[in-house]
Design a protein around this motif. Structure first.
Motif, PDB file in Angstrom:
ATOM      1  N   ASN A  92       0.812  -1.230   0.000  1.00 33.79           N
ATOM      2  CA  ASN A  92       0.000   0.000   0.000  1.00 33.79           C
ATOM      3  C   ASN A  92       0.841   1.275   0.000  1.00 33.79           C
ATOM      4  N   VAL A 144      -5.368  11.378  -1.116  1.00 32.44           N
ATOM      5  CA  VAL A 144      -6.033  10.232  -1.737  1.00 32.44           C
ATOM      6  C   VAL A 144      -7.331   9.935  -0.992  1.00 32.44           C
ATOM      7  N   ASN A 172     -11.036   7.249  -0.759  1.00 28.16           N
ATOM      8  CA  ASN A 172     -11.605   5.949  -1.090  1.00 28.16           C
ATOM      9  C   ASN A 172     -12.761   6.136  -2.076  1.00 28.16           C
ATOM     10  N   CYS A 186      -8.192   9.353   2.839  1.00 28.56           N
ATOM     11  CA  CYS A 186      -7.388   8.283   3.451  1.00 28.56           C
ATOM     12  C   CYS A 186      -6.132   8.897   4.096  1.00 28.56           C
ATOM     13  N   THR A 212      -0.589   4.275   2.604  1.00 32.09           N
ATOM     14  CA  THR A 212      -1.973   4.611   2.875  1.00 32.09           C
ATOM     15  C   THR A 212      -2.813   3.347   2.988  1.00 32.09           C
ATOM     16  N   ALA A 261      -7.713   3.033  -0.825  1.00 38.53           N
ATOM     17  CA  ALA A 261      -7.488   4.250  -1.610  1.00 38.53           C
ATOM     18  C   ALA A 261      -7.903   4.025  -3.060  1.00 38.53           C
TER      19      ALA A 261
END
Length: 223
Positions: free
Chosen positions: A122, A147, A149, A155, A189, A193
């Motif tokens: 991630n 970023v 979701n 996020c 993150t 995302a």
């Protein structure tokens, strides 16, 4: 069989059926392609291409060649002088005028393209391309981003912040673009995302001055 011509200016091949003849003489044909050479910020620049007839065909193909072009000879799209040198000058002037229009829309430049991906842990791996329309040469450029979701909730990055940053190194001169890619994680993150937003761009020029772009002053090419 498909018939192609190779442009002596851009060194690319063009399919004849997708081209429009500008003019032709015993040595060269000058033509435009259906596809613009450059398309940015909903503006287009088309380059005049040219090829030497003697390099394109032997005697048995001359008749076929003129048969292909006969419907466009009477309908030129532009009128550069019919020499390679004059076509090159025409292209340079046309590109300069195209860049002036870009400058009117985005006086400090614009994000020509950007992308990002999540690696297996991630980590965010972004890339940016920035086109400079300012007279000053870019020394450094910083892209700030967040970023989100799929339901537009932000996020966290690195478990503590909502805004990430990457820094690109120039120089990027007037009417030129710089591209930067990060193939290692710049921030970490959530796996949820889904999309990125650019929230700020800070440009440092070679003379030490800076320009900060936010909100509507951040222009992103969407062509």
């Amino acid at each position: 069989m498909h018939k192609y011509v190779k442009c002596l200016s851009c060194d690319k091949y063009h399919y004849l059926d997708d081209c429009y003849l500008v003019t032709i003489d015993s040595n060269y044909c000058f033509y435009l392609s259906n596809d613009p050479t450059v398309k940015m910020l909903k503006l287009e620049y088309q380059e005049v291409h040219y090829s030497q007839i003697s390099d394109l065909m032997n005697d048995t193909k001359v008749k076929q060649f003129f048969e292909i072009w006969k419907d466009t000879i009477a309908n030129p799209k532009c009128n550069p002088q019919s020499t390679p040198q004059d076509a090159d000058k025409y292209n340079k002037l046309s590109f300069f005028n195209f860049c002036k229009q870009l400058k009117e829309k985005a006086p400090y430049g614009f994000i020509k393209d950007y992308s990002w991906s999540l690696n297996s842990v991630n980590g965010i791996e972004p890339s940016f391309e920035y086109f400079n329309t300012n007279d000053k040469t870019i020394k450094y450029i910083e892209f700030y981003f967040s970023v989100f979701n799929a339901v537009n909730d932000i996020c966290l990055l690195d478990h503590k912040t909502t805004v990430g940053k990457v820094r690109g190194v120039g120089p990027v001169e007037l009417f030129d673009s710089g591209t930067w890619e990060w193939d290692r994680a710049t921030h970490y993150t959530s796996a949820a995302a889904d999309h990125m937003r650019i929230v700020k761009v800070v440009i440092t020029y070679m003379d030490g001055t800076t320009k900060t772009l936010t909100g509507n002053s951040i222009i992103i090419n969407k062509d």
